[in-house]
Design a protein around this motif. Structure first.
Motif, PDB file in Angstrom:
ATOM      1  N   ARG A 108       6.840  -2.264  -4.591  1.00 49.87           N
ATOM      2  CA  ARG A 108       7.269  -2.089  -3.216  1.00 49.87           C
ATOM      3  C   ARG A 108       7.724  -0.657  -2.958  1.00 49.87           C
ATOM      4  O   ARG A 108       7.963   0.113  -3.878  1.00 49.87           O
ATOM      5  N   ASP A 109       7.868  -0.345  -1.673  1.00 50.08           N
ATOM      6  CA  ASP A 109       8.409   0.957  -1.262  1.00 50.08           C
ATOM      7  C   ASP A 109       7.618   2.109  -1.876  1.00 50.08           C
ATOM      8  O   ASP A 109       8.192   3.084  -2.379  1.00 50.08           O
ATOM      9  N   ASN A 110       6.301   1.995  -1.846  1.00 50.19           N
ATOM     10  CA  ASN A 110       5.441   3.027  -2.427  1.00 50.19           C
ATOM     11  C   ASN A 110       5.186   4.110  -1.370  1.00 50.19           C
ATOM     12  O   ASN A 110       4.332   3.963  -0.504  1.00 50.19           O
ATOM     13  N   ILE A 111       5.942   5.170  -1.475  1.00 52.88           N
ATOM     14  CA  ILE A 111       5.880   6.231  -0.462  1.00 52.88           C
ATOM     15  C   ILE A 111       5.745   7.581  -1.144  1.00 52.88           C
ATOM     16  O   ILE A 111       6.476   7.890  -2.090  1.00 52.88           O
ATOM     17  N   VAL A 112       4.800   8.374  -0.653  1.00 56.01           N
ATOM     18  CA  VAL A 112       4.666   9.771  -1.064  1.00 56.01           C
ATOM     19  C   VAL A 112       5.189  10.628   0.084  1.00 56.01           C
ATOM     20  O   VAL A 112       4.687  10.558   1.203  1.00 56.01           O
ATOM     21  N   PRO A 151       0.820  -1.207   0.000  1.00 62.33           N
ATOM     22  CA  PRO A 151       0.000   0.000   0.000  1.00 62.33           C
ATOM     23  C   PRO A 151       0.858   1.263   0.000  1.00 62.33           C
ATOM     24  O   PRO A 151       1.999   1.255   0.476  1.00 62.33           O
ATOM     25  N   VAL A 152       0.293   2.332  -0.537  1.00 65.25           N
ATOM     26  CA  VAL A 152       0.997   3.614  -0.569  1.00 65.25           C
ATOM     27  C   VAL A 152       0.976   4.237   0.822  1.00 65.25           C
ATOM     28  O   VAL A 152      -0.072   4.303   1.472  1.00 65.25           O
ATOM     29  N   LYS A 153       2.126   4.690   1.259  1.00 68.63           N
ATOM     30  CA  LYS A 153       2.243   5.382   2.541  1.00 68.63           C
ATOM     31  C   LYS A 153       2.544   6.853   2.289  1.00 68.63           C
ATOM     32  O   LYS A 153       3.210   7.194   1.311  1.00 68.63           O
ATOM     33  N   VAL A 154       2.071   7.696   3.169  1.00 68.80           N
ATOM     34  CA  VAL A 154       2.369   9.124   3.098  1.00 68.80           C
ATOM     35  C   VAL A 154       3.280   9.475   4.261  1.00 68.80           C
ATOM     36  O   VAL A 154       2.967   9.179   5.416  1.00 68.80           O
ATOM     37  N   ASP A 155       4.413  10.093   3.961  1.00 66.01           N
ATOM     38  CA  ASP A 155       5.394  10.496   4.968  1.00 66.01           C
ATOM     39  C   ASP A 155       5.460  12.021   4.991  1.00 66.01           C
ATOM     40  O   ASP A 155       5.883  12.643   4.021  1.00 66.01           O
ATOM     41  N   HIS A 156       5.042  12.603   6.126  1.00 69.96           N
ATOM     42  CA  HIS A 156       5.017  14.056   6.294  1.00 69.96           C
ATOM     43  C   HIS A 156       5.972  14.471   7.404  1.00 69.96           C
ATOM     44  O   HIS A 156       5.767  15.490   8.056  1.00 69.96           O
ATOM     45  N   GLN A 204      -0.141  12.330  -6.587  1.00 71.02           N
ATOM     46  CA  GLN A 204      -1.135  11.300  -6.894  1.00 71.02           C
ATOM     47  C   GLN A 204      -1.149  10.946  -8.381  1.00 71.02           C
ATOM     48  O   GLN A 204      -1.516   9.840  -8.761  1.00 71.02           O
ATOM     49  N   LYS A 205      -0.758  11.895  -9.217  1.00 67.07           N
ATOM     50  CA  LYS A 205      -0.658  11.584 -10.649  1.00 67.07           C
ATOM     51  C   LYS A 205       0.397  10.499 -10.874  1.00 67.07           C
ATOM     52  O   LYS A 205       0.213   9.601 -11.694  1.00 67.07           O
ATOM     53  N   HIS A 206       1.484  10.589 -10.136  1.00 72.25           N
ATOM     54  CA  HIS A 206       2.535   9.572 -10.257  1.00 72.25           C
ATOM     55  C   HIS A 206       2.069   8.239  -9.676  1.00 72.25           C
ATOM     56  O   HIS A 206       2.365   7.183 -10.226  1.00 72.25           O
ATOM     57  N   VAL A 207       1.336   8.303  -8.584  1.00 74.83           N
ATOM     58  CA  VAL A 207       0.806   7.076  -7.985  1.00 74.83           C
ATOM     59  C   VAL A 207      -0.150   6.390  -8.956  1.00 74.83           C
ATOM     60  O   VAL A 207      -0.145   5.156  -9.092  1.00 74.83           O
ATOM     61  N   GLY A 232       8.351  17.694  -2.270  1.00 76.03           N
ATOM     62  CA  GLY A 232       7.679  16.403  -2.265  1.00 76.03           C
ATOM     63  C   GLY A 232       8.325  15.469  -3.260  1.00 76.03           C
ATOM     64  O   GLY A 232       9.033  15.906  -4.167  1.00 76.03           O
ATOM     65  N   LEU A 233       8.140  14.195  -3.064  1.00 75.55           N
ATOM     66  CA  LEU A 233       8.638  13.205  -3.999  1.00 75.55           C
ATOM     67  C   LEU A 233       7.881  11.901  -3.796  1.00 75.55           C
ATOM     68  O   LEU A 233       7.257  11.677  -2.761  1.00 75.55           O
ATOM     69  N   THR A 234       7.918  11.066  -4.810  1.00 80.57           N
ATOM     70  CA  THR A 234       7.280   9.753  -4.756  1.00 80.57           C
ATOM     71  C   THR A 234       8.317   8.698  -5.112  1.00 80.57           C
ATOM     72  O   THR A 234       9.055   8.861  -6.079  1.00 80.57           O
ATOM     73  N   THR A 235       8.367   7.639  -4.333  1.00 78.50           N
ATOM     74  CA  THR A 235       9.272   6.535  -4.642  1.00 78.50           C
ATOM     75  C   THR A 235       8.467   5.260  -4.852  1.00 78.50           C
ATOM     76  O   THR A 235       7.404   5.079  -4.257  1.00 78.50           O
ATOM     77  N   THR A 236       8.969   4.425  -5.700  1.00 76.82           N
ATOM     78  CA  THR A 236       8.381   3.099  -5.898  1.00 76.82           C
ATOM     79  C   THR A 236       9.468   2.163  -6.404  1.00 76.82           C
ATOM     80  O   THR A 236      10.518   2.603  -6.857  1.00 76.82           O
TER      81      THR A 236
END
Length: 265
Positions: free
Chosen positions: A144-148, A75-80, A169-172, A106-110
């Motif tokens: 894996r490692d789906n983090i926003v 699942p996607v996690k959000v890190d703030h 979210q566009k990247h997700v 901000g950044l997105t990793t996957t």
């Protein structure tokens, strides 16, 4: 006897998105995910041979369970919790290019990769030749490692937080559609491979095992590289100069203001 071969097909990628002008891949060494049920089924057939009653090297009947794709999506996690400067470091560790700004908002990793489990069976003829064919080909496609990440200096619930989240979210969404598309494409590929190598005569069983394993591995890697290239292009299209310009001006030029007056740390 049955030849059981398990190997990793790894195209491990992490891409950093928001306020990045180019992308790079980074190899991540991840712990192996065990497919216990598959392993148990395979090990229980370790002495199986092709039916002796066959007078020729004909195809075996493979079920949907024998040739299948197994998705695994974290699942996607959000890190703030990270500072803007820390997001820049994370971007560098994941192989993303560093922006012209000294901070990231901000950044997105996957991390997309696949795991293959291949088993083959053979029937040896009196002259030493062997009929070798695929008995099972199971492909696990992992996301894996789906983090926003959103910089902690941007207040949650603010206009700027919403805009950054909408962009990420566009990247997700691209990641989600890529996962689904990869499952469909790779399912067709493994079906084709199972049909192509469903009973062929080789000088020896060992040569058959080696040739089929190499062919399967090469084909999967080629298709996976093509999927990756398409995915990377979609992500790059999102991060257009026009999008960067838009994000810099939204919320009363919020990002530019924070950057100029030291609010992004």
């Amino acid at each position: 006897m049955l030849k059981y071969s398990k190997f990793w097909g790894r195209f491990s990628l992490s891409f950093v998105f928001l306020f990045q002008t180019s992308f790079a891949s980074a190899e991540l060494i991840l712990p192996e995910i065990s497919l216990d049920t598959i392993n148990a089924q395979t090990e229980s057939k370790a002495t199986k041979e092709r039916p002796v009653g066959r007078s020729a090297c004909g195809p075996a009947v493979l079920s949907d369970q024998d040739v299948r794709v197994v998705p695994y999506v974290e699942p996607v996690k959000v890190d703030h919790t990270q500072k803007s400067t820390d997001l820049r470091k994370i971007a560098g560790r994941h192989g993303g290019s560093i922006t012209r700004f000294p901070v990231n908002v901000g950044l997105t990793t996957t991390n997309f990769l696949y795991r293959t489990e291949l088993s083959m069976e053979n029937l040896t003829y009196p002259d030493g030749r062997s009929c070798v064919g695929i008995e099972k080909l199971v492909l696990q496609i992992q996301s894996r490692d789906n983090i926003v990440y959103i910089a902690r200096s941007i207040p949650q619930g603010s206009c700027l937080y919403r805009e950054v989240m909408l962009h990420e979210q566009k990247h997700v969404t691209v990641n989600d559609t890529t996962q689904a598309h990869a499952q469909d494409v790779m399912k067709q590929v493994i079906n084709d491979l199972a049909n192509q190598y469903n009973g062929q005569v080789f000088p020896t069983a060992e040569q058959g095992y080696s040739q089929i394993e190499r062919a399967v591995n090469d084909r999967l890697r080629t298709v996976w590289s093509e999927l990756n290239a398409d995915w990377a292009q979609q992500q790059s299209d999102i991060d257009s100069p026009q999008e960067y310009e838009r994000l810099s001006s939204v919320c009363n030029n919020g990002i530019s203001y924070l950057f100029r007056y030291g609010g992004l740390k």
